[in-house]
Scaffold this motif. Structure first.
Motif, PDB file in Angstrom:
ATOM      1  N   LEU A 187       7.042   5.019   5.503  1.00 13.23           N
ATOM      2  CA  LEU A 187       7.756   3.745   5.330  1.00 13.23           C
ATOM      3  C   LEU A 187       8.970   3.911   4.425  1.00 13.23           C
ATOM      4  CD1 LEU A 187       7.597   0.579   5.785  1.00 13.23           C
ATOM      5  CD2 LEU A 187       6.331   0.483   3.624  1.00 13.23           C
ATOM      6  N   LEU A 188       8.822   4.739   3.379  1.00  9.27           N
ATOM      7  CA  LEU A 188       9.930   4.936   2.439  1.00  9.27           C
ATOM      8  C   LEU A 188      10.679   6.233   2.746  1.00  9.27           C
ATOM      9  CD1 LEU A 188       8.367   3.904  -1.012  1.00  9.27           C
ATOM     10  CD2 LEU A 188       9.449   2.461   0.713  1.00  9.27           C
ATOM     11  N   ASP A 189      11.999   6.186   2.605  1.00  5.09           N
ATOM     12  CA  ASP A 189      12.794   7.400   2.776  1.00  5.09           C
ATOM     13  C   ASP A 189      13.913   7.457   1.733  1.00  5.09           C
ATOM     14  OD1 ASP A 189      14.834   5.719   3.647  1.00  5.09           O
ATOM     15  OD2 ASP A 189      14.228   5.910   5.748  1.00  5.09           O
ATOM     16  N   GLU A 190      14.839   8.392   1.910  1.00  6.36           N
ATOM     17  CA  GLU A 190      15.920   8.588   0.944  1.00  6.36           C
ATOM     18  C   GLU A 190      16.619   7.274   0.586  1.00  6.36           C
ATOM     19  OE1 GLU A 190      15.406  10.461   3.557  1.00  6.36           O
ATOM     20  OE2 GLU A 190      15.482  12.580   2.951  1.00  6.36           O
ATOM     21  N   SER A 191      16.891   6.476   1.611  1.00  2.00           N
ATOM     22  CA  SER A 191      17.681   5.261   1.381  1.00  2.00           C
ATOM     23  C   SER A 191      16.999   4.339   0.370  1.00  2.00           C
ATOM     24  CB  SER A 191      17.930   4.532   2.702  1.00  2.00           C
ATOM     25  OG  SER A 191      16.705   4.038   3.219  1.00  2.00           O
ATOM     26  N   HIS A 192      15.662   4.327   0.376  1.00  2.00           N
ATOM     27  CA  HIS A 192      14.955   3.482  -0.586  1.00  2.00           C
ATOM     28  C   HIS A 192      15.133   3.984  -2.008  1.00  2.00           C
ATOM     29  CE1 HIS A 192      12.828   2.591   3.234  1.00  2.00           C
ATOM     30  NE2 HIS A 192      12.834   1.366   2.751  1.00  2.00           N
ATOM     31  N   PHE A 193      15.038   5.301  -2.170  1.00  2.00           N
ATOM     32  CA  PHE A 193      15.154   5.845  -3.534  1.00  2.00           C
ATOM     33  C   PHE A 193      16.571   5.689  -4.076  1.00  2.00           C
ATOM     34  CE2 PHE A 193      11.085   7.364  -2.305  1.00  2.00           C
ATOM     35  CZ  PHE A 193      10.375   7.438  -3.480  1.00  2.00           C
ATOM     36  N   GLU A 194      17.533   5.666  -3.159  1.00  2.00           N
ATOM     37  CA  GLU A 194      18.916   5.431  -3.595  1.00  2.00           C
ATOM     38  C   GLU A 194      19.108   4.001  -4.108  1.00  2.00           C
ATOM     39  OE1 GLU A 194      21.139   6.498  -0.121  1.00  2.00           O
ATOM     40  OE2 GLU A 194      20.626   8.625  -0.363  1.00  2.00           O
ATOM     41  N   LYS A 195      18.298   3.090  -3.603  1.00  2.00           N
ATOM     42  CA  LYS A 195      18.420   1.683  -4.014  1.00  2.00           C
ATOM     43  C   LYS A 195      17.689   1.383  -5.333  1.00  2.00           C
ATOM     44  CE  LYS A 195      20.650  -0.179  -0.436  1.00  2.00           C
ATOM     45  NZ  LYS A 195      20.211   0.513   0.755  1.00  2.00           N
TER      46      LYS A 195
END
Lengths: 314, 314
Positions: free
Chosen positions: B206-214
């Motif tokens: 469900l979580l990927d790079e884009s989430h950690f960037e946010k």
């Protein structure tokens, strides 16, 4: 003009905010209390330890000491009392960080976090013994502002809380309230014995060998009040002989804790260097209390927050 | 006689209690599921992993599988569903130890307990940076039984809680509820991102790079659900580049965590070896749920506790 000397160090933005809010007050921000006798200081804002009897003698205009700390046991209280000087502190601001620290230590021990930390260093993947906090019993010595917050949080975790005070009165955050002389009888029920007591003539060396003998072998003793609650050798003895399971100490008979103290190396002791009240929000909160009291001072109102009774010491 | 096979290992006193309470049931306590096909097993009580598709084929009389665990992602759910076999788990019993573990890690990091532990080893008496939990915001992925308990406790500490679920419905312990597709927009507000999600087709990766960037640079990411929520390399990258402040992981893409995983040595990562649900009270609680359901089974009542919908996976 009212002369206020702050030896309590605060940042530029806090200084400017004070000057803006109180244009009719003369604020003197100083690194030291030396030379204060020539400044006709009416109000002193200090961490406390710089106000000695000798300094006090020189401050003939002094009418109010605002101590930016909770403990006033190192202050010349008798001299302040004789002169009728108002003494206030910031005791309320410690309750959040201290209660969070106390809960952190309790939960960390229960959920085996120190073991998890050690295993990680050695890349060990292994289950360990782990307990639940829910359903246990805590005896809280000093169920005031901080102790009450500890009790409230423990109750949220399903812990049975017993407050112990000189009055034995009903306190918030406690399911039960007992008197100082009921401690020994109550200790066999307690999984956690938590002190947040100030240092007063009544609390000094309040606990001794007999108390530790009454505690459960599985009990955790936590001192977050003052180091003169119990002799260090008594705690060391109890830990070495496994009369209790663990001690978490944030205060000590002598601070900093001397490097030859056996407490440092006892595996069932956590040495916390008097940091439980630390918070990034400390100065801000202390100044809030000061500003409220200063408003009252200037307008001639009564009802100051956190007034210390100099004869009682808290 | 109803034949019950327990490969879930329990102590003698628990075995005897079961036999006493259910005299008309034939209990078989076995270390292994091998040979179960010759036992006409109607009810199987298991941790789960021993029930493979092949074993299931042989258990022609099987009507109910009680899984003494919360996760059923390793079970042959499709096969169980096709055969109309009732599947129940013990999800409720994890909420206390897991919520206590999650709070323990959050408070421990805030109150600098890992630093205190390290300083003690070196007999260092020094103040350190220390934060307050109060006033922060937590995003809880999976606001069910465990997540709701985490939310309730965080609220007691003055934390703003946001629950994130597939329905977006109102959940206990949450000040606010959002949908899965609102995660990215919500991440910039969260000081803690806590997952207790099960592994399903919707939560996998469900979580990927884009989430950690946010996420905030000061955010703490905590995975206490399942290791297939996010690729390990994504978390490693975020930690190495300090996109977030810390990660606390109790579950991993591969368990046990391989010794060459960079997570072990990252100073801003806590590796917990899938122990957050451990509790001395585990077996007792699991059996309580089993016994309640068994009473209903024998009396022909409906309304079983913790029924798993095999097509949904939770």
């Amino acid at each position: 003009m009212t002369n206020v000397l702050l030896t309590f160090p605060i940042k530029e933005r806090f200084r400017n905010a004070l000057k803006d809010q109180f244009p009719k007050v003369n604020f003197d921000f100083s690194d030291t209390i030396e030379g204060a006798d020539e400044k006709e200081v009416e109000i002193l804002v200090t961490y406390g330890s710089d106000l000695t009897e000798k300094v006090l003698d020189g401050l003939t205009e002094l009418k109010w000491v605002m101590v930016a700390s909770a403990g006033v046991d190192q202050m010349p209280l008798a001299g302040l009392g004789e002169r009728g000087i108002l003494v206030t502190n910031v005791s309320g601001i410690h309750k959040t960080p201290m209660a969070e620290s106390i809960l952190a230590h309790i939960l960390s021990l229960n959920r085996a976090l120190p073991i998890i930390q050690e295993q990680q260093k050695q890349k060990i993947w292994e289950k360990m013994k782990s307990n639940e906090l829910k359903g246990s019993t805590a005896l809280i010595l000093g169920p005031g502002s901080i102790g009450g917050e500890v009790g409230r949080l423990l109750q949220a975790f399903g812990v049975n809380t017993i407050g112990c005070s000189r009055s034995g009165n009903r306190h918030d955050g406690m399911h039960e309230d007992i008197l100082f002389n009921e401690i020994e009888n109550t200790l066999p029920r307690a999984d956690y014995v938590i002190s947040v007591l100030p240092s007063t003539s009544e609390t000094r060396w309040l606990l001794d060998e007999s108390h530790f003998e009454k505690m459960k072998k599985t009990a955790v003793f936590m001192n977050f009040g003052r180091g003169d609650l119990v002799r260090e050798r008594v705690v060391v003895h109890a830990l070495q002989n496994e009369q209790i399971a663990h001690a978490v100490l944030d205060v000590f008979e002598q601070e900093p804790l001397p490097s030859d103290s056996p407490l440092w190396e006892l595996s069932n002791c956590t040495v916390s260097p008097h940091v439980s009240a630390l918070s990034a929000k400390y100065v801000e909160r202390a100044l809030e209390i000061f500003k409220e009291n200063l408003e009252m001072w200037l307008s001639g109102d009564e009802g100051y927050k956190n007034v210390i009774e100099t004869d009682r010491g808290y």
